[in-house]
Design an enzyme around this catalytic site. Sequence first.
Site, PDB file in Angstrom:
ATOM      1  N   ASP A 227       0.803  -1.222   0.000  1.00 52.73           N
ATOM      2  CA  ASP A 227       0.000   0.000   0.000  1.00 52.73           C
ATOM      3  C   ASP A 227       0.839   1.275   0.000  1.00 52.73           C
ATOM      4  O   ASP A 227       0.438   2.303   0.535  1.00 52.73           O
ATOM      5  CB  ASP A 227      -0.963   0.021   1.200  1.00 52.73           C
ATOM      6  CG  ASP A 227      -1.880  -1.187   1.202  1.00 52.73           C
ATOM      7  OD1 ASP A 227      -2.257  -1.638   0.114  1.00 52.73           O
ATOM      8  OD2 ASP A 227      -2.203  -1.686   2.298  1.00 52.73           O
TER       9      ASP A 227
ATOM     10  N   LYS B 142       1.867   2.081  -5.083  1.00 55.75           N
ATOM     11  CA  LYS B 142       2.389   1.499  -6.336  1.00 55.75           C
ATOM     12  C   LYS B 142       1.446   1.792  -7.500  1.00 55.75           C
ATOM     13  O   LYS B 142       1.881   2.130  -8.589  1.00 55.75           O
ATOM     14  CB  LYS B 142       2.551  -0.024  -6.193  1.00 55.75           C
ATOM     15  CG  LYS B 142       3.576  -0.433  -5.142  1.00 55.75           C
ATOM     16  CD  LYS B 142       3.651  -1.939  -4.988  1.00 55.75           C
ATOM     17  CE  LYS B 142       2.417  -2.560  -4.366  1.00 55.75           C
ATOM     18  NZ  LYS B 142       2.150  -2.198  -2.976  1.00 55.75           N
TER      19      LYS B 142
ATOM     20  N   GLY C 248      -4.551  -4.302  -3.767  1.00 51.35           N
ATOM     21  CA  GLY C 248      -5.567  -3.266  -3.955  1.00 51.35           C
ATOM     22  C   GLY C 248      -4.850  -1.987  -4.308  1.00 51.35           C
ATOM     23  O   GLY C 248      -4.056  -1.481  -3.525  1.00 51.35           O
ATOM     24  N   HIS C 249      -5.077  -1.496  -5.526  1.00 54.31           N
ATOM     25  CA  HIS C 249      -4.348  -0.323  -5.995  1.00 54.31           C
ATOM     26  C   HIS C 249      -5.357   0.774  -6.328  1.00 54.31           C
ATOM     27  O   HIS C 249      -6.237   0.579  -7.159  1.00 54.31           O
ATOM     28  CB  HIS C 249      -3.513  -0.681  -7.226  1.00 54.31           C
ATOM     29  CG  HIS C 249      -2.533  -1.801  -6.976  1.00 54.31           C
ATOM     30  ND1 HIS C 249      -1.974  -2.561  -7.955  1.00 54.31           N
ATOM     31  CD2 HIS C 249      -2.022  -2.281  -5.802  1.00 54.31           C
ATOM     32  CE1 HIS C 249      -1.161  -3.462  -7.423  1.00 54.31           C
ATOM     33  NE2 HIS C 249      -1.185  -3.323  -6.112  1.00 54.31           N
TER      34      HIS C 249
ATOM     35  N   GLN D 108       1.943  -6.213  -3.415  1.00 53.42           N
ATOM     36  CA  GLN D 108       2.503  -6.405  -2.064  1.00 53.42           C
ATOM     37  C   GLN D 108       3.870  -5.695  -1.970  1.00 53.42           C
ATOM     38  O   GLN D 108       4.041  -4.671  -2.606  1.00 53.42           O
ATOM     39  CB  GLN D 108       2.600  -7.892  -1.697  1.00 53.42           C
ATOM     40  CG  GLN D 108       1.256  -8.562  -1.509  1.00 53.42           C
ATOM     41  CD  GLN D 108       0.605  -9.006  -2.791  1.00 53.42           C
ATOM     42  OE1 GLN D 108       1.202  -9.648  -3.632  1.00 53.42           O
ATOM     43  NE2 GLN D 108      -0.647  -8.676  -2.984  1.00 53.42           N
TER      44      GLN D 108
HETATM   45  P1  GDP Z   1      -0.679   0.231  -3.517  1.00 56.11           P
HETATM   46  O1  GDP Z   1      -1.275  -1.017  -2.998  1.00 56.11           O
HETATM   47  O2  GDP Z   1       0.799   0.310  -3.292  1.00 56.11           O
HETATM   48  O3  GDP Z   1      -1.043   0.504  -4.955  1.00 56.11           O
HETATM   49  O4  GDP Z   1      -1.293   1.417  -2.656  1.00 56.11           O
HETATM   50  P2  GDP Z   1      -2.856   1.626  -2.314  1.00 56.11           P
HETATM   51  O5  GDP Z   1      -3.523   2.205  -3.515  1.00 56.11           O
HETATM   52  O6  GDP Z   1      -3.436   0.406  -1.710  1.00 56.11           O
HETATM   53  O7  GDP Z   1      -2.753   2.677  -1.141  1.00 56.11           O
HETATM   54  C1  GDP Z   1      -2.167   3.923  -1.305  1.00 56.11           C
HETATM   55  C2  GDP Z   1      -3.205   5.006  -0.965  1.00 56.11           C
HETATM   56  O8  GDP Z   1      -2.552   6.259  -0.858  1.00 56.11           O
HETATM   57  C3  GDP Z   1      -4.263   5.191  -2.055  1.00 56.11           C
HETATM   58  O9  GDP Z   1      -5.466   5.527  -1.448  1.00 56.11           O
HETATM   59  C4  GDP Z   1      -3.717   6.349  -2.886  1.00 56.11           C
HETATM   60  O10 GDP Z   1      -4.750   7.089  -3.518  1.00 56.11           O
HETATM   61  C5  GDP Z   1      -3.048   7.180  -1.830  1.00 56.11           C
HETATM   62  N1  GDP Z   1      -1.864   7.929  -2.267  1.00 56.11           N
HETATM   63  C6  GDP Z   1      -0.912   7.579  -3.169  1.00 56.11           C
HETATM   64  N2  GDP Z   1       0.057   8.517  -3.218  1.00 56.11           N
HETATM   65  C7  GDP Z   1      -0.285   9.473  -2.335  1.00 56.11           C
HETATM   66  C8  GDP Z   1       0.329  10.689  -1.895  1.00 56.11           C
HETATM   67  O11 GDP Z   1       1.417  11.078  -2.344  1.00 56.11           O
HETATM   68  N3  GDP Z   1      -0.324  11.411  -0.932  1.00 56.11           N
HETATM   69  C9  GDP Z   1      -1.493  11.008  -0.401  1.00 56.11           C
HETATM   70  N4  GDP Z   1      -2.060  11.773   0.543  1.00 56.11           N
HETATM   71  N5  GDP Z   1      -2.112   9.874  -0.776  1.00 56.11           N
HETATM   72  C10 GDP Z   1      -1.504   9.109  -1.725  1.00 56.11           C
HETATM   73  P1  IMO Z   2      -0.929  -4.215  -2.267  1.00 50.75           P
HETATM   74  O1  IMO Z   2      -0.540  -4.721  -3.638  1.00 50.75           O
HETATM   75  C1  IMO Z   2      -0.921  -4.707   2.030  1.00 50.75           C
HETATM   76  C2  IMO Z   2      -0.986  -8.800   3.578  1.00 50.75           C
HETATM   77  C3  IMO Z   2      -2.241  -9.226   4.314  1.00 50.75           C
HETATM   78  C4  IMO Z   2      -1.632 -10.227   5.300  1.00 50.75           C
HETATM   79  C5  IMO Z   2      -0.540 -10.891   4.483  1.00 50.75           C
HETATM   80  C6  IMO Z   2      -0.929 -12.228   3.872  1.00 50.75           C
HETATM   81  O2  IMO Z   2      -2.199  -3.464  -2.238  1.00 50.75           O
HETATM   82  O3  IMO Z   2       0.224  -3.496  -1.637  1.00 50.75           O
HETATM   83  P2  IMO Z   2      -2.508 -12.898   1.831  1.00 50.75           P
HETATM   84  O4  IMO Z   2      -3.974 -12.658   1.610  1.00 50.75           O
HETATM   85  O5  IMO Z   2      -1.637 -12.318   0.777  1.00 50.75           O
HETATM   86  O6  IMO Z   2      -2.185 -14.333   2.110  1.00 50.75           O
HETATM   87  O7  IMO Z   2      -2.185 -12.108   3.207  1.00 50.75           O
HETATM   88  O8  IMO Z   2      -0.217  -9.977   3.441  1.00 50.75           O
HETATM   89  N1  IMO Z   2      -1.237  -8.268   2.219  1.00 50.75           N
HETATM   90  C7  IMO Z   2      -1.158  -6.965   1.899  1.00 50.75           C
HETATM   91  N2  IMO Z   2      -0.952  -5.887   2.683  1.00 50.75           N
HETATM   92  N3  IMO Z   2      -1.059  -4.565   0.714  1.00 50.75           N
HETATM   93  C8  IMO Z   2      -1.233  -5.635  -0.089  1.00 50.75           C
HETATM   94  O9  IMO Z   2      -1.222  -5.560  -1.440  1.00 50.75           O
HETATM   95  C9  IMO Z   2      -1.334  -6.914   0.507  1.00 50.75           C
HETATM   96  N4  IMO Z   2      -1.529  -8.161   0.035  1.00 50.75           N
HETATM   97  C10 IMO Z   2      -1.448  -8.982   1.092  1.00 50.75           C
HETATM   98  O10 IMO Z   2      -2.835  -8.141   4.968  1.00 50.75           O
HETATM   99  O11 IMO Z   2      -1.018  -9.529   6.359  1.00 50.75           O
HETATM  100 MG    MG Z   3      -2.863  -1.626  -1.816  1.00 55.30          MG
END
Ligand code: GDP
Ligand code: IMO
Ligand code: MG
Length: 429
Positions: free
Chosen positions: A13, A16, A40-41, A223
């Site tokens: 999270d 990416k 989850g992106h 991840q």
């Molecule tokens: P990922 O799994 O690495 O793709 O990240 P996620 O999308 O799950 O979580 C990142 C969260 O931070 C999302 O809600 C993005 O919209 C938000 N985000 C990304 N870059 C920034 C930033 O520079 N500032 C802020 N405030 N939010 C950001």
């Molecule tokens: P993105 O791509 C954050 C974590 C789960 C749990 C562990 C194992 O959005 O960064 P799993 O279901 O993969 O067997 O769970 O990994 N986990 C993540 N945490 N971002 C993710 O993906 C994750 N995918 C799995 O919360 O701790």
């Molecule tokens: Mg994510």
Amino acid sequence: MANVTIIGAQWGDEGKGKVVDWLASRADIVVRFQGGHNAGHTLVVGNQTYKLSLLPSGLVRGKLGIIGNGVVIDPIALLAEIDRVAAQGLAVTPETLRIADNAPLILPVHAAIDSARENARGDRRIGTTGRGIGPAYEDKVARRAIRVCDLAEPQTLDWRLDEFLLHHNTLLRGLGAPTFDKTALRMLLLDLAPKLLPFAEPVWERLANARRAGARILFEGAQAVMLDVDHGTYPYVTSSNTVAGQVAAGAGIGPNAVGRVLGIAKAYCTRVGAGPFPTELHDETGRTLGERGREFGTVTGRPRRCGWFDAALVRQAVKVGGIEGLALTKLDVLDGVANLKIGVGYDIDGSTYRHLPPGTEMQANARPIYETIEGWAGSTRGARSYAELPAQAIKYIRRIEELVECPVTLLSTSPERDDTILMQDPFAD
Ligand code: GDP
Ligand code: IMO
Ligand code: MG
């Protein structure tokens, strides 16, 4: 022509999806090479927010998306996601998405095993996403997975399902959970076949042709390194390799195609699920970071645990992940925090460590050693050039670069696509 690989440098999270979406404007193809719909992106483009799990983030830019053989594909989740983004006006068709014909499938049995196992673990649960990721990867290694290509061969499906259910129903019975019926599962798969097979092909061949034609390929990791099954905080990890080295095996391409490796890290740190997190904050500052950073899981909605930037951890991720440049995201969330702390190492039972050792008890006992650095009063939110950043924010970035032994080559200052500062183009030759 340089390719680029994006991986997470913390526990996921990091943003990416936003960075991949932004860089996809410079790429021709975006490829997922590991993980599944546990990812989850979130992508924010003007007034539209896209939440993607299995679909490569480059699709939003109209680029060709490829799901490689290293991904575990839940066909039901994939088709639902395609419908969901279609409702937002993004059409995903066999012209825009190709999936590896040799990728293993996630079936409803896997999610059932995932949950039953988590329940059995009680206090020691991993906090998985419950999506069957672990059990599906286990099946692949155990040679009992049902793969995308099996959907085209009803006879193969027949005996593969016998072997598959012999194993899983035995396990489910032992865990006191309901078992699965072969006829129903077979019907489900035969019903999914015509919906999924039009997307399937030997993607390795398309990638080989694209490389020969000089296409730019962006490999999108899910991840992060600290969730890697080998290099992460085992057993509190996911079940795939998340490091850049996985690109080759997970896409069906040579290791020299990986290109520049960009690691994504938040300017602080978060984690969802259980497991060690030495710099975690249980105080008001932790709550503030969570609220300002909107730290709720994209997939599960669970609140993310928040803490200070852990440079020792990211330095380790840089080394084992093969990271050559760091993209620092969510700098804006630190705006106005008076004193910032950076973890530089650990005290474990009286001894000092520069890295997190692998022992589970040692990781649980790791106390961070901090360095304090003054915060900044101004705002970085929405900044699109270095010149807009407060001097102290630049100092913070410089210190991170020194500690993690890697240059910061990209900055993100809000969820919005264009609130991004590029210092060094990873696609440049
Ligand atoms: P990922 O799994 O690495 O793709 O990240 P996620 O999308 O799950 O979580 C990142 C969260 O931070 C999302 O809600 C993005 O919209 C938000 N985000 C990304 N870059 C920034 C930033 O520079 N500032 C802020 N405030 N939010 C950001
Ligand atoms: P993105 O791509 C954050 C974590 C789960 C749990 C562990 C194992 O959005 O960064 P799993 O279901 O993969 O067997 O769970 O990994 N986990 C993540 N945490 N971002 C993710 O993906 C994750 N995918 C799995 O919360 O701790
Ligand atoms: Mg994510």
